[in-house]
Design a protein around this motif. Structure first.
Motif, PDB file in Angstrom:
ATOM      1  N   LYS A  91     170.666  10.554  20.098  1.00 37.02           N
ATOM      2  CA  LYS A  91     170.576   9.174  20.582  1.00 37.02           C
ATOM      3  C   LYS A  91     169.186   8.897  21.167  1.00 37.02           C
ATOM      4  CE  LYS A  91     173.733   7.329  23.119  1.00 37.02           C
ATOM      5  NZ  LYS A  91     174.750   7.154  24.196  1.00 37.02           N
ATOM      6  N   ALA A  92     168.658   9.854  21.900  1.00 35.38           N
ATOM      7  CA  ALA A  92     167.323   9.678  22.479  1.00 35.38           C
ATOM      8  C   ALA A  92     166.257   9.554  21.395  1.00 35.38           C
ATOM      9  CB  ALA A  92     166.999  10.857  23.399  1.00 35.38           C
ATOM     10  N   LEU A  93     166.476  10.228  20.265  1.00 35.48           N
ATOM     11  CA  LEU A  93     165.510  10.204  19.170  1.00 35.48           C
ATOM     12  C   LEU A  93     165.742   9.050  18.196  1.00 35.48           C
ATOM     13  CD1 LEU A  93     165.435  14.016  18.308  1.00 35.48           C
ATOM     14  CD2 LEU A  93     163.639  12.718  19.442  1.00 35.48           C
ATOM     15  N   ALA A  94     166.802   8.275  18.388  1.00 32.40           N
ATOM     16  CA  ALA A  94     167.190   7.236  17.419  1.00 32.40           C
ATOM     17  C   ALA A  94     166.041   6.308  17.018  1.00 32.40           C
ATOM     18  CB  ALA A  94     168.366   6.427  17.962  1.00 32.40           C
ATOM     19  N   PRO A  95     165.203   5.828  17.953  1.00 28.89           N
ATOM     20  CA  PRO A  95     164.120   4.919  17.530  1.00 28.89           C
ATOM     21  C   PRO A  95     163.170   5.541  16.511  1.00 28.89           C
ATOM     22  CG  PRO A  95     164.443   4.779  19.899  1.00 28.89           C
ATOM     23  CD  PRO A  95     165.264   5.945  19.428  1.00 28.89           C
ATOM     24  N   THR A  96     163.049   6.858  16.509  1.00 26.26           N
ATOM     25  CA  THR A  96     162.111   7.502  15.588  1.00 26.26           C
ATOM     26  C   THR A  96     162.647   7.582  14.166  1.00 26.26           C
ATOM     27  OG1 THR A  96     162.904   9.762  16.031  1.00 26.26           O
ATOM     28  CG2 THR A  96     161.173   8.891  17.474  1.00 26.26           C
ATOM     29  N   ILE A  97     163.931   7.265  13.967  1.00 30.54           N
ATOM     30  CA  ILE A  97     164.435   7.211  12.586  1.00 30.54           C
ATOM     31  C   ILE A  97     163.646   6.154  11.811  1.00 30.54           C
ATOM     32  CG2 ILE A  97     166.432   6.918  11.083  1.00 30.54           C
ATOM     33  CD1 ILE A  97     168.217   7.485  13.476  1.00 30.54           C
ATOM     34  N   ALA A  98     163.321   5.052  12.483  1.00 27.31           N
ATOM     35  CA  ALA A  98     162.532   3.995  11.835  1.00 27.31           C
ATOM     36  C   ALA A  98     161.160   4.511  11.427  1.00 27.31           C
ATOM     37  CB  ALA A  98     162.393   2.800  12.772  1.00 27.31           C
ATOM     38  N   TYR A  99     160.596   5.448  12.196  1.00 29.74           N
ATOM     39  CA  TYR A  99     159.309   6.035  11.834  1.00 29.74           C
ATOM     40  C   TYR A  99     159.441   6.845  10.546  1.00 29.74           C
ATOM     41  CZ  TYR A  99     158.211   5.060  16.786  1.00 29.74           C
ATOM     42  OH  TYR A  99     158.018   4.456  18.003  1.00 29.74           O
ATOM     43  N   ASP A 100     160.541   7.609  10.454  1.00 29.32           N
ATOM     44  CA  ASP A 100     160.758   8.408   9.248  1.00 29.32           C
ATOM     45  C   ASP A 100     160.965   7.528   8.023  1.00 29.32           C
ATOM     46  OD1 ASP A 100     160.897  11.406   9.942  1.00 29.32           O
ATOM     47  OD2 ASP A 100     162.046  10.464  11.542  1.00 29.32           O
ATOM     48  N   VAL A 101     161.601   6.385   8.207  1.00 27.84           N
ATOM     49  CA  VAL A 101     161.765   5.448   7.099  1.00 27.84           C
ATOM     50  C   VAL A 101     160.394   5.016   6.577  1.00 27.84           C
ATOM     51  CG1 VAL A 101     162.542   3.127   6.474  1.00 27.84           C
ATOM     52  CG2 VAL A 101     164.035   4.628   7.807  1.00 27.84           C
ATOM     53  N   LYS A 102     159.474   4.719   7.487  1.00 29.08           N
ATOM     54  CA  LYS A 102     158.128   4.320   7.066  1.00 29.08           C
ATOM     55  C   LYS A 102     157.394   5.467   6.386  1.00 29.08           C
ATOM     56  CE  LYS A 102     157.524   0.682  10.542  1.00 29.08           C
ATOM     57  NZ  LYS A 102     157.565  -0.400   9.538  1.00 29.08           N
ATOM     58  N   VAL A 103     157.620   6.683   6.853  1.00 30.72           N
ATOM     59  CA  VAL A 103     156.974   7.844   6.238  1.00 30.72           C
ATOM     60  C   VAL A 103     157.460   8.041   4.806  1.00 30.72           C
ATOM     61  CG1 VAL A 103     156.839  10.357   6.326  1.00 30.72           C
ATOM     62  CG2 VAL A 103     156.454   9.033   8.399  1.00 30.72           C
ATOM     63  N   VAL A 104     158.759   7.900   4.587  1.00 38.90           N
ATOM     64  CA  VAL A 104     159.315   8.068   3.234  1.00 38.90           C
ATOM     65  C   VAL A 104     158.846   6.942   2.318  1.00 38.90           C
ATOM     66  CG1 VAL A 104     161.440   8.218   1.872  1.00 38.90           C
ATOM     67  CG2 VAL A 104     161.296   9.360   4.097  1.00 38.90           C
ATOM     68  N   GLY A 105     158.666   5.743   2.854  1.00 41.99           N
ATOM     69  CA  GLY A 105     158.089   4.661   2.069  1.00 41.99           C
ATOM     70  C   GLY A 105     159.031   3.514   1.802  1.00 41.99           C
ATOM     71  N   GLU A 106     158.458   2.377   1.486  1.00 42.34           N
ATOM     72  CA  GLU A 106     159.220   1.134   1.321  1.00 42.34           C
ATOM     73  C   GLU A 106     160.261   1.231   0.222  1.00 42.34           C
ATOM     74  OE1 GLU A 106     158.390  -3.624   0.403  1.00 42.34           O
ATOM     75  OE2 GLU A 106     156.718  -2.230   0.735  1.00 42.34           O
ATOM     76  N   ASN A 107     159.938   1.919  -0.878  1.00 45.01           N
ATOM     77  CA  ASN A 107     160.858   2.010  -2.009  1.00 45.01           C
ATOM     78  C   ASN A 107     161.440   3.402  -2.206  1.00 45.01           C
ATOM     79  OD1 ASN A 107     160.481  -0.736  -2.875  1.00 45.01           O
ATOM     80  ND2 ASN A 107     158.468  -0.129  -3.647  1.00 45.01           N
ATOM     81  N   ARG A 108     161.078   4.318  -1.348  1.00 44.71           N
ATOM     82  CA  ARG A 108     161.554   5.708  -1.419  1.00 44.71           C
ATOM     83  C   ARG A 108     161.095   6.418  -2.700  1.00 44.71           C
ATOM     84  NH1 ARG A 108     167.795   7.900  -0.420  1.00 44.71           N
ATOM     85  NH2 ARG A 108     167.189   9.911   0.452  1.00 44.71           N
ATOM     86  N   SER A 109     160.023   5.951  -3.266  1.00 47.65           N
ATOM     87  CA  SER A 109     159.517   6.555  -4.501  1.00 47.65           C
ATOM     88  C   SER A 109     158.413   7.556  -4.183  1.00 47.65           C
ATOM     89  CB  SER A 109     158.975   5.483  -5.443  1.00 47.65           C
ATOM     90  OG  SER A 109     157.930   4.753  -4.834  1.00 47.65           O
ATOM     91  N   VAL A 110     158.193   8.496  -5.081  1.00 53.33           N
ATOM     92  CA  VAL A 110     157.135   9.483  -4.912  1.00 53.33           C
ATOM     93  C   VAL A 110     155.786   8.767  -4.907  1.00 53.33           C
ATOM     94  CG1 VAL A 110     155.993  11.490  -5.934  1.00 53.33           C
ATOM     95  CG2 VAL A 110     158.496  11.291  -6.025  1.00 53.33           C
ATOM     96  N   PRO A 111     154.960   8.951  -3.877  1.00 57.51           N
ATOM     97  CA  PRO A 111     153.652   8.275  -3.808  1.00 57.51           C
ATOM     98  C   PRO A 111     152.643   8.981  -4.710  1.00 57.51           C
ATOM     99  CG  PRO A 111     153.941   9.658  -1.887  1.00 57.51           C
ATOM    100  CD  PRO A 111     155.224   9.752  -2.668  1.00 57.51           C
ATOM    101  N   VAL A 112     152.778   8.746  -6.000  1.00 52.45           N
ATOM    102  CA  VAL A 112     152.053   9.512  -7.012  1.00 52.45           C
ATOM    103  C   VAL A 112     150.544   9.457  -6.801  1.00 52.45           C
ATOM    104  CG1 VAL A 112     151.537   9.655  -9.474  1.00 52.45           C
ATOM    105  CG2 VAL A 112     153.889   9.300  -8.714  1.00 52.45           C
ATOM    106  N   GLU A 113     150.000   8.271  -6.574  1.00 52.24           N
ATOM    107  CA  GLU A 113     148.549   8.138  -6.453  1.00 52.24           C
ATOM    108  C   GLU A 113     148.011   8.939  -5.278  1.00 52.24           C
ATOM    109  OE1 GLU A 113     147.228   4.140  -6.428  1.00 52.24           O
ATOM    110  OE2 GLU A 113     148.062   3.657  -8.394  1.00 52.24           O
TER     111      GLU A 113
END
Length: 277
Positions: free
Chosen positions: A176-198
């Motif tokens: 629960k204390a770490l819950a806000p950082t889930i949003a950070y991980d979402v940004k790290v994985v990326g908007e479309n969750r696709s492999v950042p090939v470039e």
């Protein structure tokens, strides 16, 4: 515990243990440096291990606004503290962050090992990811941390029974204390969750891309993702750790990382499977 100051002034907490080449460990979602404690003990006889709290977690600060670039700067600050170059290991969304950092930091990352970065390019998954991200943002904006953790756990495949069991354990309060950082991980994985090939195609470091043999049943996209990354990254090797799932056992993982970081001149074309011990 020691601290280093990142470029934007954020204090990043870390522990350093061992002697030898530097290794920076990067955790995934809902995790802090304590989750790598066993891996630190297994690697420290051969390496100087830098085990840190990502921003917003544990003893680290959390200057706003958040961006993936700031997290890369945190890693750069740790590498500079280690003498200017280091090996890097990341798991899950921490593996995605490790890939981003290695693409950005060039020669500062000597060797890179990643385990199951959760990019998913299967049909329909991009839309599911956007819906998940929107709902998660709504829960966090309302400060419904427990609901956000539960929503995230269901999204990644945890059963209702498993979540009920987790809620009565002390670790739930930590999540629960770490819950806000889930949003950070979402940004790290990326908007479309696709492999950042470039971006990953720019990686210079020798790279080991791993998945678990057991994940093919529960998370089949992990295999396709690992294969694509290994084909895209110029100096990549590809291994499957048989019998292991997304929560890979440290006793099985540590010898693989140790071998790779020690044998940096191993041919990039090598692929193979690591059997559980």
């Amino acid at each position: 515990m020691q601290t280093v100051i990142s470029k934007d002034g954020t204090q990043i907490a870390y522990e350093k243990l061992g002697k030898g080449p530097a290794v920076v460990l990067i955790v995934g979602a809902l995790a802090s440096r304590s989750d790598h404690a066993k891996l630190v003990q297994l690697l420290s006889p051969d390496f100087t291990v830098y085990n840190y709290d990502r921003r917003g977690r544990g003893d680290s600060g959390d200057n706003r606004p958040y961006s993936v670039e700031r997290e890369v700067e945190d890693i750069e600050a740790l590498i500079d503290e280690a003498g200017g170059s280091a090996n890097v290991y990341g798991i899950s969304s921490g593996a995605c962050l490790a890939l981003e950092a290695t693409a950005a930091l060039g020669d500062k990352v000597k060797n890179l090992a990643v385990y199951e970065p959760p990019y998913d390019e299967a049909e329909g998954e991009a839309e599911k990811w956007k819906e998940y991200s929107l709902k998660l943002d709504q829960l966090l904006a309302a400060d419904r941390r427990s609901d956000a953790v539960e929503f995230h756990m269901k999204f990644v495949g945890a059963s209702g029974i498993a979540i009920l069991a987790m809620k009565v354990l002390p670790g739930w309060q930590g999540m629960k204390a770490l819950a806000p950082t889930i949003a950070y991980d979402v940004k790290v994985v990326g908007e479309n969750r696709s492999v950042p090939v470039e971006r990953v195609a720019r990686i210079k470091a020798n790279t080991l891309v791993m998945d678990g043999g057991a994940s093919i049943e529960s998370m089949p996209f992990m295999r396709a993702t690992a294969d694509k990354l290994a084909k895209t990254i110029p100096n990549a090797q590809r291994r499957t750790i048989e019998g292991e799932g997304h929560n890979v056992g440290e006793k099985v993982l540590a010898p693989v990382i140790r071998e790779f970081f020690h044998e940096e001149n191993q041919p990039a074309s090598y692929t193979g499977s690591i059997l559980p011990q």
